[in-house]
Scaffold this motif. Structure first.
Motif, PDB file in Angstrom:
ATOM      1  N   PHE A 135       0.841  -1.201   0.000  1.00 35.06           N
ATOM      2  CA  PHE A 135       0.000   0.000   0.000  1.00 35.06           C
ATOM      3  C   PHE A 135       0.874   1.248   0.000  1.00 35.06           C
ATOM      4  N   LYS A 136       1.608   1.434  -1.078  1.00 33.44           N
ATOM      5  CA  LYS A 136       2.584   2.526  -1.168  1.00 33.44           C
ATOM      6  C   LYS A 136       1.958   3.906  -1.049  1.00 33.44           C
ATOM      7  N   GLU A 137       0.731   4.033  -1.520  1.00 33.47           N
ATOM      8  CA  GLU A 137       0.121   5.363  -1.545  1.00 33.47           C
ATOM      9  C   GLU A 137      -0.375   5.828  -0.179  1.00 33.47           C
ATOM     10  N   LYS A 138      -0.355   4.951   0.812  1.00 41.18           N
ATOM     11  CA  LYS A 138      -0.842   5.308   2.148  1.00 41.18           C
ATOM     12  C   LYS A 138       0.241   5.049   3.189  1.00 41.18           C
ATOM     13  N   ALA A 139       0.155   5.773   4.285  1.00 41.71           N
ATOM     14  CA  ALA A 139       1.089   5.548   5.389  1.00 41.71           C
ATOM     15  C   ALA A 139       0.639   4.309   6.167  1.00 41.71           C
ATOM     16  N   TYR A 140       1.590   3.611   6.709  1.00 40.59           N
ATOM     17  CA  TYR A 140       1.285   2.429   7.519  1.00 40.59           C
ATOM     18  C   TYR A 140       1.939   2.615   8.889  1.00 40.59           C
ATOM     19  N   ALA A 141       1.164   2.423   9.925  1.00 37.43           N
ATOM     20  CA  ALA A 141       1.692   2.555  11.283  1.00 37.43           C
ATOM     21  C   ALA A 141       1.377   1.297  12.067  1.00 37.43           C
ATOM     22  N   MET A 142       2.255   0.984  12.995  1.00 33.87           N
ATOM     23  CA  MET A 142       2.007  -0.154  13.879  1.00 33.87           C
ATOM     24  C   MET A 142       2.162   0.295  15.323  1.00 33.87           C
ATOM     25  N   LEU A 143       1.426  -0.363  16.210  1.00 29.17           N
ATOM     26  CA  LEU A 143       1.536  -0.082  17.635  1.00 29.17           C
ATOM     27  C   LEU A 143       2.648  -0.944  18.213  1.00 29.17           C
ATOM     28  N   GLU A 144       3.442  -0.342  19.101  1.00 26.31           N
ATOM     29  CA  GLU A 144       4.559  -1.067  19.693  1.00 26.31           C
ATOM     30  C   GLU A 144       4.637  -0.721  21.163  1.00 26.31           C
ATOM     31  N   LYS A 145       4.691  -1.743  21.990  1.00 29.05           N
ATOM     32  CA  LYS A 145       4.864  -1.534  23.421  1.00 29.05           C
ATOM     33  C   LYS A 145       6.362  -1.536  23.712  1.00 29.05           C
ATOM     34  N   PRO A 146       6.887  -0.437  24.241  1.00 29.67           N
ATOM     35  CA  PRO A 146       8.324  -0.363  24.510  1.00 29.67           C
ATOM     36  C   PRO A 146       8.786  -1.466  25.472  1.00 29.67           C
ATOM     37  N   GLN A 147       9.940  -1.998  25.186  1.00 30.05           N
ATOM     38  CA  GLN A 147      10.540  -3.034  26.023  1.00 30.05           C
ATOM     39  C   GLN A 147      11.595  -2.376  26.906  1.00 30.05           C
ATOM     40  N   ALA A 148      11.183  -1.906  28.056  1.00 31.10           N
ATOM     41  CA  ALA A 148      12.065  -1.128  28.936  1.00 31.10           C
ATOM     42  C   ALA A 148      13.310  -1.911  29.343  1.00 31.10           C
ATOM     43  N   ARG A 149      13.165  -3.206  29.530  1.00 30.25           N
ATOM     44  CA  ARG A 149      14.300  -4.021  29.978  1.00 30.25           C
ATOM     45  C   ARG A 149      15.415  -4.066  28.926  1.00 30.25           C
ATOM     46  N   TYR A 150      15.032  -3.986  27.670  1.00 30.78           N
ATOM     47  CA  TYR A 150      16.001  -4.045  26.570  1.00 30.78           C
ATOM     48  C   TYR A 150      15.813  -2.823  25.668  1.00 30.78           C
ATOM     49  N   ALA A 151      16.059  -1.653  26.200  1.00 31.03           N
ATOM     50  CA  ALA A 151      15.783  -0.401  25.490  1.00 31.03           C
ATOM     51  C   ALA A 151      16.586  -0.287  24.189  1.00 31.03           C
ATOM     52  N   ARG A 152      17.861  -0.663  24.206  1.00 23.90           N
ATOM     53  CA  ARG A 152      18.684  -0.551  22.984  1.00 23.90           C
ATOM     54  C   ARG A 152      18.203  -1.529  21.912  1.00 23.90           C
ATOM     55  N   LEU A 153      17.881  -2.742  22.313  1.00 18.65           N
ATOM     56  CA  LEU A 153      17.369  -3.730  21.365  1.00 18.65           C
ATOM     57  C   LEU A 153      16.036  -3.257  20.797  1.00 18.65           C
ATOM     58  N   ASP A 154      15.189  -2.703  21.651  1.00 15.39           N
ATOM     59  CA  ASP A 154      13.901  -2.177  21.232  1.00 15.39           C
ATOM     60  C   ASP A 154      14.103  -1.068  20.194  1.00 15.39           C
TER      61      ASP A 154
END
Length: 172
Positions: A135-154
C-alpha cells in the motif's frame, strides 16, 4: 546479559551473518531453535504442562515435538527480523501474500483510513513491514509496546521497522 552487551553481541552477529543469503540465516535459526529446546528445561516443563491441558490425548512425544517446533519458529522469526535491512521490494512481492488489495484500496476511497488487524502468527515482522510495499500510496503505522528491559534492542528493532517505511506508535 545486560542491554548494552546484548545489543553489541547482536550487532556483531548481524555483521558476520550479513554476507549469507536468507536461506542460510534460516538454517542457522532452525539450529538455534533446536539448541534452545535442549537448554530450556524449565520453560519446556511449563510449556508441556500447558499443552497437556489443551491436548490431553496427545502423547508425550507429540507434545515435545510441538514445543521443539515452537522454538524453531520463534528463532526463524527473530532471524528474519534481523534480515529486514537486506530484503527488497521484489522479495516481499514474491514471498508474501498480501491482503485483498482491491477490497483494501476501495476502503481507502473517500479519504478513509483502514485498520488492519494481525496476530503473532508466521513472521510478524515480515507481515508488518510488507504493508508499506503493498500500500505505497498510504502511510502504515504499527503499535509497539516499549521493552524497557532491553531499550537498545527495542530501539534497534524499531529502526529496522522504520527503515522499511513503517511508522511506529509507541504505546506505554
Amino acid at each position: 546479559m545486560n542491554d548494552y552487551a546484548l545489543y553489541i553481541a547482536l550487532k556483531g552477529f548481524i555483521f558476520i551473518l550479513r554476507i549469507l543469503p536468507l536461506r542460510l540465516w534460516l538454517f542457522v535459526a532452525r539450529g538455534a531453535g533446536r539448541i534452545y529446546y535442549y537448554v530450556a528445561a524449565k520453560r519446556n516443563r511449563r510449556a508441556y504442562g500447558h499443552l497437556k491441558i489443551v491436548f490431553p490425548d496427545a502423547s508425550r512425544r507429540e507434545l515435545k515435538a510441538i514445543i521443539r517446533r515452537m522454538y524453531i519458529h520463534i528463532a526463524q522469526n527473530f532471524f528474519e527480523a534481523l534480515y529486514l535491512p537486506y530484503l527488497t521490494e521484489d522479495y516481499y512481492i514474491k514471498h508474501i501474500h498480501g491482503p485483498d488489495n482491491e477490497r483494501v484500496r476501495s476502503s481507502f476511497a473517500g479519504h478513509k483510513g483502514v485498520v488492519l488487524l494481525a496476530c503473532h502468527t508466521g513472521s510478524w515482522e515480515l507481515s508488518s513491514t510488507s504493508c508499506p510495499v503493498f500500500f505505497k500510496e498510504k502511510a502504515y503505522a504499527m503499535l509497539e509496546k516499549p521493552q524497557a528491559r532491553y531499550a537498545r534492542l527495542d530501539a534497534f528493532l524499531n529502526k529496522l521497522r522504520a527503515d522499511k517505511k513503517t511508522i511506529i506508535i509507541r504505546v506505554d
